[in-house]
Enzyme design. Sequence first.
Site, mmCIF file in Angstrom:
data_model
loop_
_atom_site.group_PDB
_atom_site.id
_atom_site.type_symbol
_atom_site.label_atom_id
_atom_site.label_comp_id
_atom_site.label_asym_id
_atom_site.label_seq_id
_atom_site.Cartn_x
_atom_site.Cartn_y
_atom_site.Cartn_z
ATOM 1 N N ALA A 46 -23.495 -30.333 15.517
ATOM 2 C CA ALA A 46 -23.442 -30.271 14.055
ATOM 3 C C ALA A 46 -24.117 -31.466 13.394
ATOM 4 C CB ALA A 46 -21.994 -30.146 13.590
ATOM 5 N N GLU A 47 -23.750 -32.681 13.799
ATOM 6 C CA GLU A 47 -24.317 -33.867 13.161
ATOM 7 C C GLU A 47 -24.384 -35.032 14.132
ATOM 8 O OE1 GLU A 47 -21.569 -33.907 9.950
ATOM 9 O OE2 GLU A 47 -22.525 -32.107 9.159
ATOM 10 N N THR A 48 -25.315 -35.927 13.882
ATOM 11 C CA THR A 48 -25.459 -37.165 14.640
ATOM 12 C C THR A 48 -25.568 -38.312 13.641
ATOM 13 O OG1 THR A 48 -26.622 -36.013 16.441
ATOM 14 C CG2 THR A 48 -26.866 -38.404 16.332
#
Length: 298
Positions: A46-48
């Site tokens: 989803a996100e980094t």
Amino acid sequence: MRSIEYMIYDVFTEKALTGNQLGVILDASGLSGVQMQAIAREFNIAETIFFLPPDKPEHAAKVRIFMPLGELPFAGHPTIGGAIAFAGKKRLATGAKMVLEEGVGPITCIVSADEFGGKSSFIAARLPEQLPFDFNVIEVCEALNLDTKSVGFGSHEIMLTSGGVPYVTVPVKTLDDLANAKVDADKWLKLDVHKQGKFAAPYLYCREGQGVFRVRMFAPWDGIPEDPATGSAAVAFAKTLQKFEFITNEIHKVIINQGVEMGRPSQIGLSLTLEGGNLSIVEISGSAVKVAEGRLFL
């Protein structure tokens, strides 16, 4: 060849392999935005979050947050998970306060963590606001595989709100209605939910108990077919709750359960403080656990 340490955390959960996955790079010095985007796409979660030296020396870090297909000015689960990862690595004291510089402004986090995980909370840098949204209920329902009779409960109606990232909050009557929902990306993107060059994602919610809501969020156009936990949407949701649920000037605490339908249950703590009938503080809280670590070779 450069070697870069990375970690993977599961956020808004105390149990590994549940919650929302987060890539963490605590030393992103020298990486360009293009490289950060490529790394986020490589992780394909989803996100980094990428940590950089802060603009102000009294702050912990400046951070940038990337989805597989784009950058965000703010996101809740990277803020919670990133703060826990940073505090654990730096061995900060229990209850330490740290400031992360995000695209929406500085965000103050209170965190207790060790090298394997912990808990954190933050006060939203920007209070959520309702945005104008000229919508057709039939079109919204068709885009979300919902019957028009399944939308709305009590005084709750569809609205567009943002605490830095815009969302269309959609109330549904039952958990079955919520479970049956799915987004038709083409139909959704044709709706008039365009805000500052970015389409607002749908955030569906249903009452699950007293002070407890079950939610789902879809954003396939950003590389996220469904999100297991969405902190930025929880901030936006505070405005929805203030309008339709809470009118007294006090602190209201809510539990948000997300990711259940996709097998990655998450739990987000949301606290709203009202003064003079208006929101004055929105706080997000949650846990995170480290599930992997390694090195990238670039």
